[in-house]
Design a protein around this motif. Structure first.
Motif, mmCIF file in Angstrom:
data_model
loop_
_atom_site.group_PDB
_atom_site.id
_atom_site.type_symbol
_atom_site.label_atom_id
_atom_site.label_comp_id
_atom_site.label_asym_id
_atom_site.label_seq_id
_atom_site.Cartn_x
_atom_site.Cartn_y
_atom_site.Cartn_z
ATOM 1 N N SER A 1 0.824 -1.212 0.000
ATOM 2 C CA SER A 1 0.000 0.000 0.000
ATOM 3 C C SER A 1 0.856 1.260 0.000
ATOM 4 C CB SER A 1 -0.923 0.014 1.224
ATOM 5 O OG SER A 1 -1.819 -1.064 1.166
ATOM 6 N N THR A 2 1.924 1.242 0.758
ATOM 7 C CA THR A 2 2.826 2.400 0.796
ATOM 8 C C THR A 2 3.488 2.604 -0.559
ATOM 9 O OG1 THR A 2 3.216 2.051 3.150
ATOM 10 C CG2 THR A 2 4.814 3.415 1.965
ATOM 11 N N SER B 1 1.037 4.209 -2.877
ATOM 12 C CA SER B 1 0.835 5.615 -2.513
ATOM 13 C C SER B 1 1.984 6.489 -2.973
ATOM 14 C CB SER B 1 0.663 5.755 -1.001
ATOM 15 O OG SER B 1 -0.504 5.116 -0.585
ATOM 16 N N MET B 2 3.213 5.989 -2.818
ATOM 17 C CA MET B 2 4.379 6.755 -3.244
ATOM 18 C C MET B 2 4.353 6.972 -4.761
ATOM 19 S SD MET B 2 5.944 7.342 -0.507
ATOM 20 C CE MET B 2 7.682 7.395 -0.298
ATOM 21 N N ALA B 3 4.061 5.930 -5.508
ATOM 22 C CA ALA B 3 4.030 6.040 -6.965
ATOM 23 C C ALA B 3 2.897 6.960 -7.424
ATOM 24 C CB ALA B 3 3.900 4.656 -7.595
ATOM 25 N N LEU C 1 4.683 -1.484 -9.393
ATOM 26 C CA LEU C 1 5.475 -1.283 -8.180
ATOM 27 C C LEU C 1 4.845 -1.997 -6.992
ATOM 28 C CD1 LEU C 1 7.894 0.007 -6.762
ATOM 29 C CD2 LEU C 1 6.444 2.017 -6.350
ATOM 30 N N ARG C 2 3.536 -1.905 -6.873
ATOM 31 C CA ARG C 2 2.831 -2.546 -5.754
ATOM 32 C C ARG C 2 3.060 -4.061 -5.778
ATOM 33 N NH1 ARG C 2 -1.422 -5.314 -4.440
ATOM 34 N NH2 ARG C 2 -2.161 -5.537 -6.559
ATOM 35 N N ILE C 3 2.928 -4.657 -6.937
ATOM 36 C CA ILE C 3 3.124 -6.105 -7.060
ATOM 37 C C ILE C 3 4.582 -6.476 -6.797
ATOM 38 C CG2 ILE C 3 3.103 -8.054 -8.673
ATOM 39 C CD1 ILE C 3 0.643 -6.678 -9.997
ATOM 40 N N THR D 1 12.928 0.790 2.686
ATOM 41 C CA THR D 1 13.207 2.198 2.417
ATOM 42 C C THR D 1 12.766 2.512 0.996
ATOM 43 O OG1 THR D 1 15.116 2.195 3.893
ATOM 44 C CG2 THR D 1 14.987 3.983 2.295
ATOM 45 N N PHE D 2 11.931 3.535 0.869
ATOM 46 C CA PHE D 2 11.493 4.038 -0.426
ATOM 47 C C PHE D 2 12.243 5.343 -0.670
ATOM 48 C CE2 PHE D 2 7.907 1.692 1.282
ATOM 49 C CZ PHE D 2 7.479 0.927 0.205
#
Length: 143
Positions: A33-34, A37-39, A52-54, A76-77
């Motif tokens: 989920s994070t 959200s970032m993307a 990205l989520r997958i 870390t993103f």
């Protein structure tokens, strides 16, 4: 479409978000989920967001499987316009069991711009990079 503007720290610089969750499959959704959200915040396309989520979910699942019991999964993103770099790591007594022709690894390498795995100093690590298919728009623009 509204884009990041110069009031947003992610518009022109690298911003980092660090998270720690228990190395348990029940908590992988938090990382997925994070990542999404970032993307989305970087105006990635819906396909890029889902990729990205997958990818984060697959990488986290690989690490959870080799984590030391009771360990945490660190994530870390690092985000810049048009790009998200994700580093996931967990303490592990054994090297990460990455089989490059496995379905999980094929998913990771297909959905990311770059994907690597290492085991060093007792930690299993997966690094992911995902670039948006759209070039970053000049800061301050609103379409």
């Amino acid at each position: 479409m509204t884009t990041l503007d110069d009031r947003s720290p992610a518009a022109t610089t690298t911003a980092q978000v660090r998270m720690s969750v228990p190395a348990d499959s029940a908590f992988v959704y938090v990382l997925r989920s994070t990542a999404a959200s970032m993307a989305a915040r970087l105006d990635f396309t819906l396909d890029d967001i889902e990729d990205l989520r997958i990818a984060v979910g697959e990488a986290a699942a690989l690490l959870v499987a080799s984590a030391t019991p009771g360990a945490d999964l660190e994530c870390t993103f690092a985000v810049t316009p048009g790009e998200v770099n994700v580093t996931l790591s967990t303490p592990s007594d054994v090297p990460l069991a990455v089989v490059t022709d496995s379905f999980a690894w094929q998913v990771l390498t297909t959905l990311t711009t770059s994907c690597t795995s290492t085991h060093d100093a007792g930690f299993a690590v997966v690094n992911l990079q995902v670039n948006s298919i759209l070039p970053p728009e000049p800061q301050g623009t609103v379409a």
